[in-house]
Design a protein around this motif. Structure first.
Motif, short mmCIF file in Angstrom:
data_model
loop_
_atom_site.label_atom_id
_atom_site.label_comp_id
_atom_site.label_asym_id
_atom_site.label_seq_id
_atom_site.Cartn_x
_atom_site.Cartn_y
_atom_site.Cartn_z
N GLY A 63 12.93 11.74 -15.17
CA GLY A 63 12.29 13.00 -15.49
C GLY A 63 11.19 13.40 -14.53
O GLY A 63 10.50 14.41 -14.77
N ARG A 64 10.99 12.66 -13.44
CA ARG A 64 9.95 12.99 -12.46
C ARG A 64 10.37 14.21 -11.65
O ARG A 64 11.49 14.27 -11.15
CB ARG A 64 9.68 11.80 -11.57
N LYS A 65 9.46 15.18 -11.50
CA LYS A 65 9.79 16.48 -10.93
C LYS A 65 9.86 16.48 -9.40
O LYS A 65 10.21 17.50 -8.81
CB LYS A 65 8.78 17.53 -11.38
N SER A 66 9.51 15.40 -8.77
CA SER A 66 9.64 15.30 -7.32
C SER A 66 9.91 13.86 -6.96
O SER A 66 9.64 12.93 -7.75
CB SER A 66 8.37 15.80 -6.60
N ILE A 67 10.45 13.63 -5.77
CA ILE A 67 10.74 12.28 -5.30
C ILE A 67 10.04 12.07 -3.96
O ILE A 67 9.90 13.00 -3.18
CB ILE A 67 12.26 12.03 -5.16
N PRO A 68 9.58 10.85 -3.69
CA PRO A 68 8.95 10.58 -2.39
C PRO A 68 9.93 10.80 -1.25
O PRO A 68 11.12 10.48 -1.36
CB PRO A 68 8.53 9.11 -2.49
N SER A 69 9.43 11.33 -0.15
CA SER A 69 10.28 11.56 1.03
C SER A 69 10.41 10.26 1.83
O SER A 69 9.98 10.17 2.98
CB SER A 69 9.69 12.68 1.89
N VAL A 70 11.02 9.28 1.20
CA VAL A 70 11.12 7.93 1.76
C VAL A 70 12.56 7.45 1.68
O VAL A 70 13.22 7.62 0.64
CB VAL A 70 10.21 6.93 1.00
N VAL A 71 13.07 6.86 2.76
CA VAL A 71 14.42 6.30 2.80
C VAL A 71 14.31 4.89 3.38
O VAL A 71 13.77 4.70 4.48
CB VAL A 71 15.38 7.16 3.65
N SER A 72 14.81 3.90 2.65
CA SER A 72 14.76 2.51 3.09
C SER A 72 16.17 1.97 3.27
O SER A 72 17.05 2.21 2.42
CB SER A 72 13.99 1.66 2.06
N PHE A 73 16.38 1.24 4.35
CA PHE A 73 17.69 0.68 4.69
C PHE A 73 17.66 -0.83 4.49
O PHE A 73 16.79 -1.53 5.03
CB PHE A 73 18.06 1.00 6.14
N THR A 74 18.61 -1.36 3.71
CA THR A 74 18.76 -2.81 3.54
C THR A 74 20.23 -3.16 3.70
O THR A 74 21.09 -2.28 3.84
CB THR A 74 18.29 -3.26 2.14
N SER A 75 20.52 -4.44 3.66
CA SER A 75 21.92 -4.88 3.76
C SER A 75 22.75 -4.44 2.56
O SER A 75 23.98 -4.44 2.62
CB SER A 75 21.96 -6.41 3.89
N LYS A 76 22.07 -4.05 1.48
CA LYS A 76 22.78 -3.63 0.27
C LYS A 76 23.02 -2.13 0.23
O LYS A 76 23.74 -1.65 -0.65
CB LYS A 76 21.99 -4.06 -0.97
N GLY A 77 22.40 -1.38 1.15
CA GLY A 77 22.65 0.06 1.15
C GLY A 77 21.43 0.87 1.54
O GLY A 77 20.45 0.35 2.09
N ILE A 78 21.49 2.17 1.25
CA ILE A 78 20.42 3.11 1.56
C ILE A 78 19.71 3.48 0.26
O ILE A 78 20.35 3.90 -0.71
CB ILE A 78 20.97 4.38 2.24
N HIS A 79 18.40 3.31 0.24
CA HIS A 79 17.61 3.52 -0.97
C HIS A 79 16.69 4.72 -0.73
O HIS A 79 15.90 4.74 0.22
CB HIS A 79 16.81 2.27 -1.30
N VAL A 80 16.79 5.70 -1.64
CA VAL A 80 16.14 6.99 -1.42
C VAL A 80 15.11 7.27 -2.50
O VAL A 80 15.29 6.91 -3.66
CB VAL A 80 17.20 8.12 -1.40
N GLY A 81 14.02 7.93 -2.11
CA GLY A 81 13.02 8.35 -3.08
C GLY A 81 12.19 7.19 -3.58
O GLY A 81 11.65 6.40 -2.80
N TYR A 82 12.07 7.08 -4.89
CA TYR A 82 11.25 6.02 -5.47
C TYR A 82 11.81 4.64 -5.16
O TYR A 82 11.05 3.68 -4.97
CB TYR A 82 11.12 6.21 -6.98
N GLU A 83 13.14 4.51 -5.09
CA GLU A 83 13.75 3.23 -4.72
C GLU A 83 13.31 2.82 -3.31
O GLU A 83 12.98 1.66 -3.06
CB GLU A 83 15.28 3.32 -4.78
#
Length: 437
Positions: A63-83
């Protein structure tokens, strides 16, 4: 002949009646055009609902109205926003943020080197364009527009999940100073996410629309956009139903992060004074940074807060190298304002510049519009109010002002908003932003 006219009249009346009853009792069609705010620090997506005549900002799974402009790359995949944000400290070299600062820009080598020094991840030059080095199972580079595309894809999926319909069209906002290349690369990012951009709208114009200034009798609008990392001030002139950006100025290295950093430095010094050593463990510094950020936000609405956080301090004792403590401190709004007094005053520098370049006195500004979460800080609002001799317009959530205005424009483009209240931007290709960073 009279009979035919009577039948025609009855048919037209029946069609009008069917249309009226349809509007009253049938569910309105789902919006198919979304508004996107691809921000430097946070992103948001919203839609205009024609049935109720309101903008809805769409939240994520929590329910959060915005997500951080952050993208993290790991061996398990691409993680976007709060992840992605959650991985920023455990995976700093492959967690990318602030990509909007680089999108579509061509850098001189020295300038790119200076910019790259601000980040933990590696920034490389590809014929003057920035690329980010990422290491997972193998090493590769990604472009700023690819980072933007992952954020836009996340918001596209949020909208589709919430609305229950496929989303393929959007309106997107960009800073007013973006040139044609930066706008083109922003559109490219959206295309990579499977979105067709119907219109690109300047962020200050979107904010003015969110405040309803496209529907009222105003001439000169000052937009102060103070987010997590940057300050942008724009002077808009409304001519009929059109907005003209008359002047722009800003500081690309002034924002909420700087205010938090001053408070963090103060807290670390108090820990050193109390225990003889500062916190050095990565986990402790990370937790302390989060606690200080929460305290800063609470000081917006409260006069004082209690900061409390567990720490493991290095004592230098071989037998007891890590000393567990619980640090507590009373933080007041007055202290926060004192620590940031000089930074707060810097906000007026670009304000004075845009007025001078726009040929206006402060008394000639009809509306002052606030954008960005840092404009919630009471002292900042007071400084602006004192300077102009009147209060800024605070009727819209400053964090969501831009995406709200973009959603209104999306409603116009989708045919669900009365066209007579729309606002058209006048292109000003010769306008340049003055930056004081």
């Amino acid at each position: 002949m009279a009979g035919e006219m009577s039948i025609l009249g009855s048919t037209i009346l029946a069609l009008f009646l069917a249309g009226y009853l349809g509007q009253q009792y049938l569910p309105p069609p789902k919006p198919r055009v979304v508004g996107l705010d691809l921000g430097t620090t946070f992103c948001s997506v919203a839609v205009f609902h024609p049935g109720i005549g309101e903008v809805e900002v769409i939240g994520d799974e929590q329910g959060r109205k915005s997500i951080p402009s952050v993208v993290s790359f790991t061996s398990k995949g691409i993680h976007v926003g709060y992840e992605g944000q959650d991985l920023s400290h455990s995976n700093p070299l492959s967690t990318i943020y602030d990509a909007k600062r680089f999108i579509g820009k061509v850098f001189d080598p020295e300038v790119l080197e200076q910019e790259a020094a601000r980040y933990q991840f590696k920034v490389l030059s590809n014929n003057g364009s920035a690329e980010f080095l990422v290491a997972t199972n193998h090493t590769f580079t990604v472009s700023p527009e690819f980072i933007g595309s992952r954020l836009l894809l996340k918001m596209k999926e949020m909208a589709e999940r919430h609305l229950g319909v496929p989303i393929e069209k959007a309106v997107i906002s960009v800073p007013a100073e973006f040139d044609e290349r930066q706008r083109s690369y922003t559109i490219r990012a959206a295309n990579l996410a499977g979105l067709h951009i119907l219109r690109v709208i300047n962020e200050p114009t979107a904010a003015a629309m969110a405040y309803g200034l496209h529907k009222v009798d105003v001439s000169n609008v000052l937009v102060v956009d103070l987010g997590g990392g940057t300050l942008d001030v724009s002077l808009l002139n409304k001519q009929g139903g059109m907005f003209l950006t008359r002047a722009m100025a800003g500081n690309s290295k002034l924002g909420g992060q700087d205010f938090s950093q001053r408070l963090l430095q103060h807290v670390i010094e108090r820990i050193r004074q109390q225990y003889g050593v500062p916190p050095t463990h990565k986990e402790d510094v990370h937790l302390l940074r989060q606690t200080v950020e929460a305290a800063k936000l609470n000081l917006t609405t409260q006069r004082s807060v209690i900061l409390r956080t567990p720490l493991h301090l290095e004592t230098g004792d071989a037998l007891h190298p890590a000393r567990p403590v619980v640090f507590e401190a009373l933080l007041t709004r007055e202290l926060f304002e004192e620590l940031n007094h000089d930074l707060f005053q810097k906000i007026l520098v670009p304000v004075e510049t845009v007025l001078a370049e726009g040929g206006l006195s402060r008394e000639e500004v009809d509306e002052i519009v606030l954008v960005g979460g840092s404009t919630r800080i009471p002292r900042i609002r007071q400084i602006i109010s004192d300077y102009f001799g009147k209060d800024p317009n605070t009727s819209v959530d400053p964090d969501l002002a831009v995406v709200t205005g973009v959603a209104i424009q999306a409603g116009i483009m989708g045919g669900s908003w009365p066209l007579q209240v729309s606002a058209i931007e006048i292109p000003n290709r010769h306008l340049r932003k003055t930056n004081f960073s």
